[in-house]
Design a protein around this motif. Structure first.
Motif, PDB file in Angstrom:
ATOM      1  N   VAL A   1       2.412  20.153   8.341  1.00  0.00           N
ATOM      2  CA  VAL A   1       3.427  20.830   7.531  1.00  0.00           C
ATOM      3  C   VAL A   1       3.407  20.206   6.138  1.00  0.00           C
ATOM      4  CG1 VAL A   1       5.883  21.304   7.239  1.00  0.00           C
ATOM      5  CG2 VAL A   1       4.874  21.335   9.535  1.00  0.00           C
ATOM      6  N   PRO A   2       3.037  20.970   5.103  1.00  0.00           N
ATOM      7  CA  PRO A   2       2.958  20.402   3.749  1.00  0.00           C
ATOM      8  C   PRO A   2       4.260  19.730   3.333  1.00  0.00           C
ATOM      9  CG  PRO A   2       2.010  22.611   3.811  1.00  0.00           C
ATOM     10  CD  PRO A   2       2.674  22.401   5.135  1.00  0.00           C
ATOM     11  N   GLY A   3       4.137  18.565   2.727  1.00  0.00           N
ATOM     12  CA  GLY A   3       5.302  17.849   2.218  1.00  0.00           C
ATOM     13  C   GLY A   3       6.057  17.037   3.236  1.00  0.00           C
ATOM     14  N   SER A   4       5.593  17.031   4.481  1.00  0.00           N
ATOM     15  CA  SER A   4       6.299  16.296   5.535  1.00  0.00           C
ATOM     16  C   SER A   4       5.555  15.024   5.902  1.00  0.00           C
ATOM     17  CB  SER A   4       6.442  17.162   6.790  1.00  0.00           C
ATOM     18  OG  SER A   4       5.179  17.333   7.421  1.00  0.00           O
ATOM     19  N   PHE A   5       6.242  14.154   6.635  1.00  0.00           N
ATOM     20  CA  PHE A   5       5.627  13.000   7.275  1.00  0.00           C
ATOM     21  C   PHE A   5       5.885  13.102   8.778  1.00  0.00           C
ATOM     22  CE2 PHE A   5       5.905  11.350   2.989  1.00  0.00           C
ATOM     23  CZ  PHE A   5       4.767  10.567   2.876  1.00  0.00           C
ATOM     24  N   VAL A   6       4.904  12.663   9.561  1.00  0.00           N
ATOM     25  CA  VAL A   6       5.066  12.581  11.007  1.00  0.00           C
ATOM     26  C   VAL A   6       5.636  11.206  11.343  1.00  0.00           C
ATOM     27  CG1 VAL A   6       3.903  12.671  13.246  1.00  0.00           C
ATOM     28  CG2 VAL A   6       3.073  14.101  11.353  1.00  0.00           C
TER      29      VAL A   6
ATOM     30  N   ARG B   1     -11.265  14.540   7.394  1.00  0.00           N
ATOM     31  CA  ARG B   1      -9.838  14.356   7.667  1.00  0.00           C
ATOM     32  C   ARG B   1      -9.395  12.968   7.219  1.00  0.00           C
ATOM     33  NH1 ARG B   1      -6.079  12.357  11.435  1.00  0.00           N
ATOM     34  NH2 ARG B   1      -4.365  13.789  11.890  1.00  0.00           N
ATOM     35  N   LEU B   2      -8.243  12.906   6.561  1.00  0.00           N
ATOM     36  CA  LEU B   2      -7.672  11.634   6.125  1.00  0.00           C
ATOM     37  C   LEU B   2      -6.232  11.535   6.609  1.00  0.00           C
ATOM     38  CD1 LEU B   2      -7.929   9.033   4.311  1.00  0.00           C
ATOM     39  CD2 LEU B   2      -6.838  10.387   2.511  1.00  0.00           C
ATOM     40  N   SER B   3      -5.880  10.374   7.152  1.00  0.00           N
ATOM     41  CA  SER B   3      -4.489  10.096   7.468  1.00  0.00           C
ATOM     42  C   SER B   3      -4.126   8.720   6.931  1.00  0.00           C
ATOM     43  CB  SER B   3      -4.225  10.167   8.979  1.00  0.00           C
ATOM     44  OG  SER B   3      -4.883   9.110   9.654  1.00  0.00           O
ATOM     45  N   MET B   4      -2.841   8.542   6.610  1.00  0.00           N
ATOM     46  CA  MET B   4      -2.337   7.272   6.096  1.00  0.00           C
ATOM     47  C   MET B   4      -1.122   6.901   6.939  1.00  0.00           C
ATOM     48  SD  MET B   4      -2.844   7.820   1.954  1.00  0.00           S
ATOM     49  CE  MET B   4      -1.500   9.009   1.750  1.00  0.00           C
ATOM     50  N   ALA B   5      -1.262   5.859   7.731  1.00  0.00           N
ATOM     51  CA  ALA B   5      -0.204   5.474   8.676  1.00  0.00           C
ATOM     52  C   ALA B   5       0.442   4.174   8.225  1.00  0.00           C
ATOM     53  CB  ALA B   5      -0.772   5.316  10.077  1.00  0.00           C
ATOM     54  N   TYR B   6       1.766   4.187   8.149  1.00  0.00           N
ATOM     55  CA  TYR B   6       2.528   2.975   7.841  1.00  0.00           C
ATOM     56  C   TYR B   6       3.256   2.541   9.104  1.00  0.00           C
ATOM     57  CZ  TYR B   6       5.824  -0.275   5.707  1.00  0.00           C
ATOM     58  OH  TYR B   6       6.558  -1.402   5.387  1.00  0.00           O
ATOM     59  N   PHE B   7       2.997   1.315   9.556  1.00  0.00           N
ATOM     60  CA  PHE B   7       3.590   0.790  10.779  1.00  0.00           C
ATOM     61  C   PHE B   7       4.699  -0.198  10.423  1.00  0.00           C
ATOM     62  CE2 PHE B   7      -0.871   1.782  11.594  1.00  0.00           C
ATOM     63  CZ  PHE B   7      -0.782   2.601  12.706  1.00  0.00           C
ATOM     64  N   HIS B   8       5.932   0.175  10.749  1.00  0.00           N
ATOM     65  CA  HIS B   8       7.050  -0.754  10.595  1.00  0.00           C
ATOM     66  C   HIS B   8       6.966  -1.737  11.764  1.00  0.00           C
ATOM     67  CE1 HIS B   8      11.196  -1.920   9.336  1.00  0.00           C
ATOM     68  NE2 HIS B   8      11.246  -2.324  10.594  1.00  0.00           N
TER      69      HIS B   8
ATOM     70  N   THR C   1       6.212   4.490  13.350  1.00  0.00           N
ATOM     71  CA  THR C   1       5.069   4.776  12.497  1.00  0.00           C
ATOM     72  C   THR C   1       5.408   5.962  11.615  1.00  0.00           C
ATOM     73  OG1 THR C   1       3.534   4.016  14.210  1.00  0.00           O
ATOM     74  CG2 THR C   1       2.616   5.390  12.459  1.00  0.00           C
ATOM     75  N   ILE C   2       5.063   5.854  10.336  1.00  0.00           N
ATOM     76  CA  ILE C   2       5.222   6.953   9.382  1.00  0.00           C
ATOM     77  C   ILE C   2       3.825   7.407   8.985  1.00  0.00           C
ATOM     78  CG2 ILE C   2       6.094   7.649   7.124  1.00  0.00           C
ATOM     79  CD1 ILE C   2       8.281   5.601   7.403  1.00  0.00           C
ATOM     80  N   LEU C   3       3.492   8.644   9.314  1.00  0.00           N
ATOM     81  CA  LEU C   3       2.129   9.137   9.149  1.00  0.00           C
ATOM     82  C   LEU C   3       2.072  10.283   8.155  1.00  0.00           C
ATOM     83  CD1 LEU C   3      -0.870   9.158  10.280  1.00  0.00           C
ATOM     84  CD2 LEU C   3      -0.087  11.021  11.763  1.00  0.00           C
TER      85      LEU C   3
ATOM     86  N   ARG D   1       7.842   2.005   2.721  1.00  0.00           N
ATOM     87  CA  ARG D   1       8.595   0.934   3.378  1.00  0.00           C
ATOM     88  C   ARG D   1      10.094   1.216   3.319  1.00  0.00           C
ATOM     89  NH1 ARG D   1      10.857  -4.308   2.052  1.00  0.00           N
ATOM     90  NH2 ARG D   1      10.576  -5.753   3.804  1.00  0.00           N
ATOM     91  N   GLU D   2      10.576   1.659   2.165  1.00  0.00           N
ATOM     92  CA  GLU D   2      11.986   2.012   2.029  1.00  0.00           C
ATOM     93  C   GLU D   2      12.345   3.164   2.960  1.00  0.00           C
ATOM     94  OE1 GLU D   2      12.321   2.827  -2.119  1.00  0.00           O
ATOM     95  OE2 GLU D   2      12.322   0.703  -2.710  1.00  0.00           O
ATOM     96  N   LEU D   3      11.428   4.130   3.086  1.00  0.00           N
ATOM     97  CA  LEU D   3      11.666   5.240   4.005  1.00  0.00           C
ATOM     98  C   LEU D   3      11.733   4.755   5.448  1.00  0.00           C
ATOM     99  CD1 LEU D   3      11.928   8.269   4.609  1.00  0.00           C
ATOM    100  CD2 LEU D   3       9.418   8.402   4.598  1.00  0.00           C
ATOM    101  N   SER D   4      10.875   3.807   5.810  1.00  0.00           N
ATOM    102  CA  SER D   4      10.896   3.294   7.183  1.00  0.00           C
ATOM    103  C   SER D   4      12.235   2.652   7.504  1.00  0.00           C
ATOM    104  CB  SER D   4       9.755   2.291   7.404  1.00  0.00           C
ATOM    105  OG  SER D   4      10.011   1.047   6.783  1.00  0.00           O
ATOM    106  N   HIS D   5      12.821   1.945   6.564  1.00  0.00           N
ATOM    107  CA  HIS D   5      14.129   1.325   6.792  1.00  0.00           C
ATOM    108  C   HIS D   5      15.214   2.390   6.936  1.00  0.00           C
ATOM    109  CE1 HIS D   5      13.343  -3.082   5.396  1.00  0.00           C
ATOM    110  NE2 HIS D   5      12.385  -2.607   6.154  1.00  0.00           N
TER     111      HIS D   5
END
Length: 321
Positions: free
Chosen positions: A228-233, A264-271, A203-205, A144-148
Motif C-alpha cells: 500500500v503506497p505511503g504505508s509501513f508494515v 525488490r527492496l525492503s527496509m526493516a527497522y527492529f525496535h 518491526t517497522i517495514l 525510531r520515533e515512530l517505533s516509540h
C-alpha cells in the motif's frame, strides 16, 4: 500448504490516536483501539498510515540503498564485520532447506557498532558520501520515533500503565537496528526467503511496490499482502509476544520473489533491546484465565539461542514454562 493471494491486512490510521503520553480510558475502548488489538492478537501484522515519516526522505533513502546494492561485490564485501547482525551479508541459499537469505546490509544502533552509518559508508566510499550518511541517519531517527509512538499505543492497548517500571523499560533499554534487504529479480525461478519470526519487540517495514511478503495465519495458511503506497508494515516480534504473555502474536513470515521486472527492496527497522533487558510480563497480563506462559529471561538468552539455531520459526516456544 495453501497460499491465499492479495489479502488485505488491517490498516491503522495513526492520526486517530492520541499523541500525548497520557490516554483517557474511554479512548482505549474506541473502534480504532479495538481494531489494533484484534490485528495484534489474530494476525500479528498491520499497516500504518498517517505515520509522520517524510515521504520525500523515504524515496531519497530508497534510491541511496539501491545504489549501494548496485556496487560491485568486492566493494560491498569491505563492509563485512565480525559482529553478529552488523554490516554486509551476501545472498545465500541454504543447503538443506533450499530457502534463501537475501543480500542485506544492517546498520545497528551505535552501542553495537559506533557510528555504524558513517563506518559502513567509509568502507563503501572511502572518498566520502555525506549525502548518504545524512539521509540515512535522518530516516533512522524518524523511524525510531515512530517505533516509540507505536509501542506506546500497543502498551496502552494491553491495559498496562505506561509509567510503570515494566512498561517504561520497553523504551529506556531499547535501541534499533536498520536492515536493508535486496532481492534480485534475475533469478529464473521462484525463490523463497527463510520463514521466520522476528526476535525483536516490533518491526517497522518499508517495502516497495514489488510485493512478495507472506504471513502465516493461525489457520496454517500463507497469505500474500498487498503493498500500500505511503504505508509501513508493522509486525509483533517474539519479545513482545513473551512480554504480553502471549496476548499479542509474533507471526511467521517470508518473502517469495523472482520472475519480476524489478529488484525488490525492503527496509526493516527492529525496535530491540540490550542483552541485559529482562523479559518479564507485567502483572496486568497474568490472571486465572491467563497463567504465565514464559520463563523470565534476558534478551541475551534469545540472541544466543538464535545464534545456535539460525532464524527460527518458534523462538518463544523454547522459553515456555
Amino acid at each position: 500448504m495453501e497460499v491465499l493471494n492479495g489479502t488485505d491486512i488491517p490498516v491503522i490510521d495513526l492520526s486517530l490516536f492520541p499523541g500525548s503520553q497520557n490516554v483517557d480510558i474511554k479512548q482505549l475502548e474506541s473502534e480504532e483501539f479495538n481494531k489494533l488489538r484484534k490485528a495484534c492478537q489474530e494476525l500479528g501484522f498491520f499497516l500504518v498510515i498517517n505515520h509522520g515519516i517524510n515521504p520525500t526522505l523515504v524515496q531519497a533513502v530508497e534510491g541511496r540503498i539501491r545504489d549501494m546494492f548496485a556496487l560491485p561485490a568486492e566493494i560491498k564485501n569491505r563492509a563485512i564485520f565480525p559482529i553478529f547482525n552488523a554490516g554486509y551479508g551476501p545472498f545465500e541459499v541454504h543447503d538443506v532447506t533450499k530457502d534463501t537469505t537475501p543480500e542485506n546490509m544492517v546498520f545497528p544502533w551505535d552501542h553495537l557498532l559506533p557510528n555504524s552509518v558513517e563506518e559502513i559508508s567509509a568502507r563503501l566510499w572511502p572518498q566520502g558520501n555525506p549525502a548518504f550518511c545524512e539521509e540515512l541517519n535522518a530516516y533512522r531517527t524518524q523511524v525510531r520515533e515512530l517505533s516509540h509512538r507505536i509501542l506506546r499505543l500497543l502498551v496502552w492497548s494491553l491495559g498496562v500503565d505506561i509509567s510503570s517500571q515494566s512498561a517504561s523499560e520497553l523504551f529506556e533499554k531499547s535501541y534499533g537496528n536498520l536492515r536493508m534487504n535486496y532481492y534480485d529479480k534475475s533469478t529464473e525461478k521462484e525463490m523463497i526467503s527463510k520463514a521466520h519470526t522476528d526476535i525483536s519487540c516490533i518491526t517497522i517495514l518499508y517495502q516497495d511496490d514489488v510485493g512478495g511478503l507472506q504471513i502465516r495465519t493461525k489457520q496454517d495458511k500463507w497469505i500474500y499482502t498487498k503493498p500500500v503506497p505511503g504505508s509501513f508494515v508493522i509486525n509483533i516480534g517474539d519479545v513482545l509476544q513473551m512480554w504480553s504473555n502471549g496476548r499479542y502474536r509474533s507471526a511467521q513470515h517470508r518473502v517469495v520473489y523472482g520472475k519480476s521486472n524489478k529488484n525488490r527492496l525492503s527496509m526493516a527497522y527492529f525496535h530491540d533491546f540490550l542483552d541485559e533487558f529482562e523479559i518479564r510480563c507485567p502483572k496486568e497480563m497474568i490472571d486465572k484465565h491467563h497463567p504465565q506462559l514464559y520463563k523470565v529471561v534476558v534478551k541475551g538468552d534469545i540472541v544466543e539461542y538464535l545464534k545456535k539455531t539460525g532464524p527460527n520459526l518458534y523462538n518463544p516456544l523454547h522459553f515456555k514454562i
